[in-house]
Scaffold this active site. Structure first.
Site, PDB file in Angstrom:
ATOM      1  CB  VAL A  93      -3.844  -2.623   2.993  1.00  0.00           C
ATOM      2  CG1 VAL A  93      -4.025  -1.141   2.680  1.00  0.00           C
ATOM      3  CG2 VAL A  93      -5.186  -3.258   3.339  1.00  0.00           C
TER       4      VAL A  93
ATOM      5  CG  ASP B 247     -14.966  -7.047   9.150  1.00  0.00           C
ATOM      6  OD1 ASP B 247     -15.043  -7.525  10.315  1.00  0.00           O
ATOM      7  OD2 ASP B 247     -13.996  -7.219   8.402  1.00  0.00           O
TER       8      ASP B 247
ATOM      9  N   GLY C 144      -6.113  -7.929   5.521  1.00  0.00           N
ATOM     10  CA  GLY C 144      -7.456  -8.093   6.035  1.00  0.00           C
ATOM     11  C   GLY C 144      -8.152  -9.242   5.356  1.00  0.00           C
ATOM     12  N   GLY C 145      -9.378  -9.384   5.738  1.00  0.00           N
ATOM     13  CA  GLY C 145     -10.168 -10.490   5.210  1.00  0.00           C
ATOM     14  C   GLY C 145     -10.279 -10.440   3.699  1.00  0.00           C
ATOM     15  CG  PHE C 146     -12.733  -8.032   2.078  1.00  0.00           C
ATOM     16  CD1 PHE C 146     -13.682  -8.896   1.550  1.00  0.00           C
ATOM     17  CD2 PHE C 146     -13.043  -7.306   3.211  1.00  0.00           C
ATOM     18  CE1 PHE C 146     -14.923  -9.011   2.141  1.00  0.00           C
ATOM     19  CE2 PHE C 146     -14.284  -7.431   3.801  1.00  0.00           C
ATOM     20  CZ  PHE C 146     -15.246  -8.283   3.277  1.00  0.00           C
ATOM     21  N   GLY C 147      -8.129  -8.905   1.604  1.00  0.00           N
ATOM     22  CA  GLY C 147      -6.903  -8.833   0.836  1.00  0.00           C
ATOM     23  C   GLY C 147      -5.819  -8.070   1.576  1.00  0.00           C
TER      24      GLY C 147
ATOM     25  CE  LYS D  80      -8.626  -3.529   2.596  1.00  0.00           C
ATOM     26  NZ  LYS D  80      -9.626  -3.567   3.663  1.00  0.00           N
TER      27      LYS D  80
ATOM     28  N   GLY E 259      -1.045  -3.498   5.689  1.00  0.00           N
ATOM     29  CA  GLY E 259      -2.133  -4.172   6.384  1.00  0.00           C
ATOM     30  C   GLY E 259      -2.580  -5.414   5.630  1.00  0.00           C
TER      31      GLY E 259
END
Ligand SMILES: *[C@@H]1O[C@H](CO)[C@@H](O)[C@H](O)[C@H]1NC(C)=O
Ligand SMILES: *[C@@H]1O[C@H](CO)[C@@H](O)[C@H](O)[C@H]1NC(C)=O
Ligand SMILES: *[C@@H]1O[C@H](CO)[C@@H](O)[C@H](O)[C@H]1NC(C)=O
Ligand SMILES: *[C@@H]1O[C@H](CO)[C@@H](O)[C@H](O)[C@H]1NC(C)=O
Ligand SMILES: *[C@@H]1O[C@H](CO)[C@@H](O)[C@H](O)[C@H]1NC(C)=O
Ligand SMILES: *[C@@H]1O[C@H](CO)[C@@H](O)[C@H](O)[C@H]1NC(C)=O
Ligand SMILES: *[C@@H]1O[C@H](CO)[C@@H](O)[C@H](O)[C@H]1NC(C)=O
Ligand SMILES: *[C@@H]1O[C@H](CO)[C@@H](O)[C@H](O)[C@H]1NC(C)=O
Ligand SMILES: *[C@@H]1O[C@H](CO)[C@@H](O)[C@H](O)[C@H]1NC(C)=O
Ligand SMILES: *[C@@H]1O[C@H](CO)[C@@H](O)[C@H](O)[C@H]1NC(C)=O
Ligand SMILES: *[C@@H]1O[C@H](CO)[C@@H](O)[C@H](O)[C@H]1NC(C)=O
Length: 870
Positions: free
Chosen positions: A577, A687, A572-575, A591, A570
């Site tokens: 996965v 989020d 995502g906005g934060f990094g 993550k 995955g």
């Protein structure tokens, strides 16, 4: 003393001119027991003969009429009279048949209180030496019909009524019908006993079909109550309906049962056989006006096992009959017709016949001996109840006759029976006889030479008769040798010396004892041990309590856990996965935070530790974290079914049904509710979106990425302005843009968008001709028009529209532009639970409806008691 005086039964069916005529026409034998004169039956136009035509039948048993009060219950004339048999334990009708031709034998009984005792009798019915069935009655008006189908191997058959207890056997009618060669084909060692013959689609409300409709005079009964019926629509079809091999009558084939609606795929019926060896014939023909390219195809299964047959019924084809490949046994037998995938219509069923299939287990007396002893009976006029098989069953063997288990007669002892006449030549045919005692009678004439050829004969006692002439010298010579003994005392006119007569030994007629062998053909019953389809059991997997050992991982540990960041699962906005696996094989999602979202490592660590204390079944658990210089990462439990967005978008996947979606929504809402109301200080997710709703093996949902915004200092605390608007487009509360105040209501808005995604199957942002439109803006105008169908996902499966409507209402309230109007998460959870309840109640109702529409057709058991097991 004289024994019971019964005139001997002549076994030859005498033909009157009428009888010959009927035989010529139909091949039927119609006997109405207990009448004096024959008559033509009103409904069948068949001529019925009195059983007295069977010579001397009048002398055994007695005629009777059923009592007046039951006359109206007798559905035909044959049932109004009967013959009863108070004397003798076995009384038989001997009927001529054709060897090798399949015949149907039907015996009918109605008590009707003929004897005024008001006591229904119970007795056994035998076909020759074979037990056929027990006849008993539920009441005086009960009509019992017993039917057996078999291929005779002798030119006559005995139908015997055998006393059972103290009641008196009787019979109302006896019918023989030859069947076409190609039908009910069994081997000569097998026989079929009828259980039910049902015109399953009957619309006649109780009336039966037989001759003339049925050329073989099978009796087709309607079910106890009419089934849902598709009567024939296209009358031009009718002509071909009796084209089938089994010649099921047109009015029977013209009505059929099928499912109540095309959506229902199965038709089933069951019965309680209370016996073994059920054998089924199903008759099919199309009766609806289908197009030529339409057809019905269905498989046939028994008791839920794997299908054992497949039938295709096409509109133009002649009727067909499906025959079970083997016999069934069970307390209940259920036969199911299940539509196949490529069938254009549900199954159909026009007529059903259920039999019990048995082997003849009893071997009768050797035919030669039977013929010889019958000849003796006739020649000597034996006034005893000599009927049926001379030897079997053992307790019913003829008086004066004894047999050996090789089925031949070994002893005939007629001493002092008052016999007159010559010694019949038939004695010479009793090939296995050992003892013959005809002493103390009034027999006349010679001592026949034939007796010489009886090789096993050890005792011949002809003393005290009126025999005359000479005795074959060989007989006298034989006396004393080989254990043979001859007694001739008390025959004054007999010449023993051998010199007294001109008697020449006559060339013996050697009876060629052609043994009648019942060839027992082995029926190979295909061993049928198909395993039931087994459902795979998914291993139950609850979220394992994860040990809270050292929760802090070094970067090198993370590298090894993720196998050097091998598998990305995955972004995502934060990094990014990554998939990982701990030493104890626990699967994890790692993550790794992008540097841009980086922040002070101390605060990160504090927040990570805090998040690890948050535990809820609908929140993904944080197992640990990595805070190793620039490398910061979070280690979560792994959710094997990915995220919700993925499932909503992937059309190839088995899409989630409405009920499943509601459960996921409830799970996610509960997770969010916990963050909002269950912990202090509350956590605002910030989020909420479908890609942050993860699914475990059982498709239970957990909310992921909660608190990240806080942990990464993208905002300070709830209700406080942040320096940067963040979140995911499409899910973002417009109010938030305006005030940039972060509240629980922002999460509620985002959750409303997720709900809309679940309802519509659309993304939070929809692309329409190079234009992007957020989902909320897309659905609003349509809903205002009341147009719900157009927004619904085509892949919702079966859904209760009211449940969907309620969810739509809820979602629209969540995304209400006025934050005050939005519900909190607790009431959202409650509303969703109501939606689920509605949905489940609806599908339960649907289920029960479809269970009803798997029609259980009750077969008629009105006439004829269930034959007892053999
Ligand atoms: C039955 O036997 C008795 C004597 O035992 C006799 O009187 C009677 O007539 C017989 N009945 C029939 C129907 O043969
Ligand atoms: C049966 O009824 C018929 C007609 O009513 C009568 O002629 C006959 O004698 C009766 N038979 C007996 C055995 O009672
Ligand atoms: C008939 O007899 C059998 C066996 O004796 C019994 O099981 C059955 O219930 C009886 N049927 C009736 C209708 O009396
Ligand atoms: C069928 O027969 C029953 C009783 O015999 C009667 O109550 C019912 O009304 C009949 N139905 C039709 C459709 O004739
Ligand atoms: C049966 O299917 C038709 C169309 O395929 C549908 O309109 C109807 O609602 C269905 N009926 C049931 C009971 O599901
Ligand atoms: C009918 O057959 C289908 C496959 O064609 C199967 O999935 C279904 O379970 C069967 N239904 C019944 C009631 O046996
Ligand atoms: C229906 O499908 C099955 C399996 O694919 C096939 O064997 C059968 O012939 C088909 N029936 C018809 C009538 O096309
Ligand atoms: C011979 O038969 C008569 C009757 O026919 C009987 O009275 C007598 O006892 C019998 N004699 C013997 C020896 O069995
Ligand atoms: C032969 O018959 C007579 C007359 O019935 C009898 O007395 C005698 O015992 C019999 N002999 C044998 C050996 O059975
Ligand atoms: C046959 O032999 C027995 C003795 O074994 C004798 O009693 C009998 O009279 C003999 N029979 C004749 C016909 O001679
Ligand atoms: C008939 O007998 C054969 C051979 O004994 C056996 O295999 C078969 O199962 C029997 N059939 C029935 C219906 O009992």
């Amino acid at each position: 003393m004289m024994k019971i005086l019964l005139f001997f039964l002549s076994v030859v069916l005498s033909f009157s001119t009428h009888m010959v005529q009927v035989y010529a026409e139909t091949g039927f034998t119609n006997i109405d027991c207990g009448i004096v004169n024959g008559y033509t039956d009103e409904s069948t136009s068949l001529y019925y003969y009195p059983d007295t035509l069977l010579e001397a039948m009048a002398e055994i048993g007695m005629n009777a009429n059923i009592s007046n009060e039951y006359m109206t219950s007798a559905s035909n004339q044959q049932l109004r009279t009967l013959r009863s048999f108070p004397n003798g334990s076995r009384n038989c009708y001997n009927l001529k048949v054709e060897i090798g031709n399949t015949i149907l034998v039907r015996a009918s009984f109605m008590y009707g209180n003929y004897d005024g005792l008001n006591l229904t009798p119970t007795f056994d019915l035998f076909l020759g030496v074979q037990e056929w069935t027990t006849v008993n009655f539920t009441g005086p008006e009960t009509i019992v019909r017993k039917e057996i189908i078999h291929i005779p191997t002798t030119e006559d058959i005995d139908i015997c009524l055998v006393k059972k207890g103290s009641t008196t056997p009787f019979i109302s009618a006896l019918e023989l019908r030859p069947l076409p060669d190609s039908t009910y084909k069994r081997t000569t060692s097998e026989y079929l006993v009828l259980l039910k013959r049902t015109d399953i689609g009957s619309t006649t409300n109780g009336s039966i079909f037989r001759y003339n409709d049925d050329i073989s005079d099978r009796i087709w009964s309607p079910p106890d109550s009419p089934n849902n019926v598709k009567p024939i629509i296209d009358a031009s079809n009718r002509g071909s309906l009796d084209d089938g091999d089994y010649k099921v009558p047109i009015p029977v084939m013209a009505t059929a049962v099928t499912t109540t609606s095309d959506n229902v795929t199965s038709l089933s019926f069951k019965w309680k056989p209370e016996t073994k060896n059920c054998y089924v014939y199903l008759h099919f023909a199309e009766v609806e006006n289908l197009h030529s390219n339409e057809f019905r195809e269905f498989d046939i299964s028994v008791n839920g096992e794997l299908p054992i047959g497949i039938v295709t019924v096409k509109p133009s084809e002649k009727p067909q009959t499906w025959e079970s490949p083997f016999t069934f046994t069970g307390q209940d037998v259920e036969i199911k017709l299940n539509r196949t995938a490529n069938s254009t219509h549900p199954p159909i069923l026009n007529a059903v016949e259920i039999f019990m299939l048995y082997n003849f287990s009893k071997v009768p007396t050797e035919r030669n001996d039977v013929e010889a002893i019958r000849g003796i009976r006739e020649s000597l006029g034996v006034k005893k109840n000599w009927q049926g098989d001379p030897c079997f069953p053992a307790d019913l063997h003829w008086d004066g006759v004894e047999c050996e288990d090789i089925n031949s007669i070994t002893t005939v002892n007629l001493r002092s029976w008052g016999l007159k006449g010559n010694i019949p030549k038939y004695f010479g045919n009793l090939a296995s006889i050992v003892t013959l005692d005809l002493s103390n009678n009034s027999l006349e004439g010679d001592v026949p030479d034939l007796l010489l050829h009886l090789r096993d004969l050890k005792l011949l006692n002809l003393s005290f008769n009126n025999l005359r002439g000479s005795v074959p010298p060989e007989l006298i010579e034989k006396n004393g040798s080989d254990g043979f003994h001859l007694f001739l005392d008390g025959n004054p006119d007999l010449c023993l010396s051998g010199s007294c007569g001109k008697k020449q030994p006559v060339a013996a007629i050697v009876a060629s004892a052609t043994a009648v062998v019942f060839v027992l053909l082995v029926v190979f019953i295909i061993s049928w041990k198909l395993k039931r389809e087994r459902k795979e059991h998914m291993p139950l997997e609850e979220a394992r309590p994860l040990e809270s050992r050292n929760n802090q991982f070094t970067y090198s540990e993370v590298v090894s856990i993720t196998n050097n960041f091998e598998k990305v699962i995955g972004k995502g906005g934060f990094g990014t996965v990554y998939y990982g696996c701990l030493n104890d094989d626990t699967e994890v999602a790692v993550k790794m935070l992008s540097e841009s979202s980086n922040q002070g490592s101390e605060q990160f660590q504090a927040e990570a530790k805090l998040l690890m204390t948050v535990h809820h079944k609908n929140l993904t658990s944080l197992i640990g974290y990595c805070n190793d210089g620039k490398n910061m990462g979070l280690i979560y439990e792994y959710m094997c079914n990915g995220n919700l967005e993925w499932h909503l978008k992937d059309r190839n996947r088995n899409s989630l049904g409405w009920e499943q979606r509601l459960k996921i929504a409830i799970d996610a809402a509960q997770g969010l509710e916990y963050l909002h109301e269950g912990i202090k200080p509350p956590v605002i997710h910030r989020d909420v979106k479908s890609s942050n709703i993860l699914l475990d093996r059982k498709f239970r949902a957990k909310l992921a990425d909660f608190g990240l915004s806080k942990a990464f200092k993208l905002e300070s605390s709830s209700g406080v302005t942040t320096d940067k608007v963040c979140g995911t487009p499409g899910y973002l509360d417009p109010e938030y843009y305006i005030s940039t105040r972060l509240t629980k209501q922002n999460d509620v808005y985002s959750f409303g968008v997720v709900l809309l995604e679940m309802i519509t199957g659309q993304s939070a942002i929809i692309r329409r001709n190079n234009e992007y439109i957020i989902l909320v803006k897309w659905v609003t105008p349509m809903l205002e028009r009341g147009d719900i169908q157009n927004i619904l996902d085509q892949h919702l499966g079966v859904y209760d529209i009211n449940s969907v409507w309620k969810a739509v209402d809820l979602a629209m309230t969540c995304v209400s532009s006025n934050p005050e109007a939005r519900p909190n998460m607790s009431s959202t959870v409650m509303d969703l639970k109501v939606c689920l309840k509605m949905q489940m109640a609806w599908s339960k109702k649907l289920e029960s409806r479809s269970a009803e529409s798997i029609e259980i057709i009750p077969l008629n058991i009105g006439t004829g008691s269930v034959p007892s097991a053999r």
